[in-house]
Design an enzyme around this catalytic site. Structure first.
Site, PDB file in Angstrom:
ATOM      1  N   HIS A 119      29.642  23.769  70.970  1.00 36.47           N
ATOM      2  CA  HIS A 119      30.543  24.314  71.986  1.00 36.47           C
ATOM      3  C   HIS A 119      31.146  25.638  71.510  1.00 36.47           C
ATOM      4  O   HIS A 119      31.318  25.868  70.311  1.00 36.47           O
ATOM      5  CB  HIS A 119      31.640  23.311  72.358  1.00 36.47           C
ATOM      6  CG  HIS A 119      32.689  23.079  71.312  1.00 36.47           C
ATOM      7  ND1 HIS A 119      32.711  21.977  70.498  1.00 36.47           N
ATOM      8  CD2 HIS A 119      33.783  23.815  70.962  1.00 36.47           C
ATOM      9  CE1 HIS A 119      33.758  22.031  69.704  1.00 36.47           C
ATOM     10  NE2 HIS A 119      34.435  23.142  69.955  1.00 36.47           N
ATOM     11  N   GLU A 140      32.250  22.268  76.368  1.00 35.07           N
ATOM     12  CA  GLU A 140      31.572  21.152  75.716  1.00 35.07           C
ATOM     13  C   GLU A 140      30.127  21.026  76.207  1.00 35.07           C
ATOM     14  O   GLU A 140      29.753  21.604  77.240  1.00 35.07           O
ATOM     15  CB  GLU A 140      32.333  19.857  76.007  1.00 35.07           C
ATOM     16  CG  GLU A 140      33.773  19.834  75.510  1.00 35.07           C
ATOM     17  CD  GLU A 140      33.889  19.575  74.018  1.00 35.07           C
ATOM     18  OE1 GLU A 140      32.967  19.930  73.262  1.00 35.07           O
ATOM     19  OE2 GLU A 140      34.924  19.004  73.600  1.00 35.07           O
ATOM     20  N   ASP A 159      41.406  29.801  74.964  1.00 28.09           N
ATOM     21  CA  ASP A 159      41.668  28.476  75.518  1.00 28.09           C
ATOM     22  C   ASP A 159      43.077  28.024  75.159  1.00 28.09           C
ATOM     23  O   ASP A 159      43.786  28.687  74.401  1.00 28.09           O
ATOM     24  CB  ASP A 159      40.626  27.461  75.025  1.00 28.09           C
ATOM     25  CG  ASP A 159      40.254  27.659  73.551  1.00 28.09           C
ATOM     26  OD1 ASP A 159      41.135  28.049  72.759  1.00 28.09           O
ATOM     27  OD2 ASP A 159      39.084  27.435  73.192  1.00 28.09           O
ATOM     28  N   ASP A 201      28.998  20.562  67.680  1.00 27.33           N
ATOM     29  CA  ASP A 201      28.108  20.169  68.773  1.00 27.33           C
ATOM     30  C   ASP A 201      27.674  21.361  69.621  1.00 27.33           C
ATOM     31  O   ASP A 201      27.115  21.195  70.703  1.00 27.33           O
ATOM     32  CB  ASP A 201      28.768  19.108  69.658  1.00 27.33           C
ATOM     33  CG  ASP A 201      30.072  19.586  70.289  1.00 27.33           C
ATOM     34  OD1 ASP A 201      30.462  20.761  70.063  1.00 27.33           O
ATOM     35  OD2 ASP A 201      30.699  18.793  71.017  1.00 27.33           O
TER      36      ASP A 201
END
Length: 260
Positions: free
Chosen positions: A137, A142, A66, A135
Site C-alpha cells: 500500500h 490498501e 493521509d 503489503d
C-alpha cells in the site's frame, strides 16, 4: 521509474537533494508529506540543512498524504501532530501553509472533497514523498484499492494495524479502523514522486512495485504509470529485485546534470 540502491543514510541525502533543488528553483513549491517510519531520516536531513545550510521552506506549502479518523486533535499520533513534530517545528515552514485531511470532520466525504479542491487550488503537488507498506500500500490505499481513486475514507487491513501498532505502544487495537487518504489517482497527479523504503520486510513489496504487473493487489504498482518516479531503497529492501545489477549500473553511469 528510476531505482537507486544505496545505504540508508545516502537515501535520505538524495531525497533531500531533490527537495532542496526544487525549493531553489521554486521557493513556493508544494510538497506532499508522508508520515510513518520511511521519511523520518529525510526530515532529519532537511532539518539539518535548514539549521546548518540555510535551506528555507518559508514560502513552501505542504499537504499530508493521509490522516486517522477519530483521533482527537491533541493526540500525538494524529498525522498532523506527527508532521508538525518531525518537520514543521524544525524548519521555517509556516504551520498554516500545511494542510491535512480532516479526520475529525462530521461529514467525512465532504472533508475529502474539500481536500481535493485545496490541492487543486494550490496548483497541485510538485514533489510527493512516499513510503510503501509490506503489503504494497501507498498512503492508506490498501490492496484492492481503485487505481484511479481520489481522497476518500478507507478501512485499514489488520496487517496495516499490526504494522502501525508500534506507534501506539504496541497495541493494534488502539490503531483506528478508518482513515482519510489521498487516492492513487490523487498521488499520480503529483509532478515528482519520491518513494523511500528500507529493510528486508519491504523487499517483496518493492519487487512488485518495480518489476511486477500493475495490479490493485499491490497498489503501489500503479506508480509504474507515472512519468517521474524515484525509488530509493537500501540493499535489504532491494534484495528481491531481479534487475538490481542493472539499476546499480544505470545509477553509476547517470549524467550528473539529470539530477533525480
Amino acid at each position: 521509474m528510476e531505482v537507486v540502491i544505496a545505504p540508508g543514510p545516502q537515501l535520505a541525502r538524495l531525497a533531500a537533494d531533490a527537495v532542496g533543488a526544487l525549493l531553489s528553483r521554486r521557493p513556493d513549491a508544494v510538497l506532499g508529506l508522508a508520515t510513518g517510519s520511511s521519511p523520518l531520516a529525510l526530515y532529519d536531513e532537511l532539518a539539518r540543512r535548514h539549521a546548518e545550510e540555510g535551506l528555507s521552506f518559508a514560502r513552501a506549502r505542504g499537504f499530508l498524504l493521509d490522516e486517522y479518523v477519530g483521533l482527537p486533535a491533541d493526540h500525538p499520533e494524529r498525522y498532523r501532530a506527527v508532521i508538525d513534530r518531525e518537520l514543521v517545528s524544525r524548519v521555517d515552514l509556516d504551520p498554516d501553509a500545511v494542510q491535512g485531511p480532516d479526520g475529525t470532520a462530521e461529514d467525512l466525504p465532504a472533508a475529502c472533497r474539500r481536500y481535493e479542491e485545496a490541492i487543486a487550488a494550490a496548483g497541485g503537488v510538485d514533489l510527493q514523498v512516499l513510503g510503501i507498506g509490506t503489503d504494497g500500500h501507498v498512503a492508506f490505499n490498501e490492496p484492492g484499492s481503485s487505481l484511479a481513486s481520489r481522497t476518500r475514507v478507507k478501512t485499514l487491513t489488520e496487517q496495516t494495524r499490526q504494522d502501525n501498532a508500534r506507534f501506539f505502544d504496541g497495541d493494534a487495537e488502539a490503531v483506528p479502523q478508518h482513515v482519510l487518504t489521498q487516492g492513487l489517482g490523487t498521488i499520480l497527479a503529483a509532478r515528482h514522486l519520491v518513494l523511500l523504503a528500507t529493510g528486508r520486510a519491504k523487499a517483496e513489496a518493492v519487487h512488485h512495485l518495480v518489476e511486477g504487473a500493475v495490479s490493485a493487489l499491490w497498489p503501489a504498482t500503479v506508480l509504474q504509470m507515472h512519468p517521474h518516479v524515484t525509488v530509493l531503497v537500501d540493499e535489504a529492501a532491494a534484495s528481491r529485485l531481479q534487475l538490481a545489477d542493472y539499476y546499480r549500473d544505470a545509477w553509476r553511469h547517470k549524467p550528473a546534470w539529470q539530477g533525480l
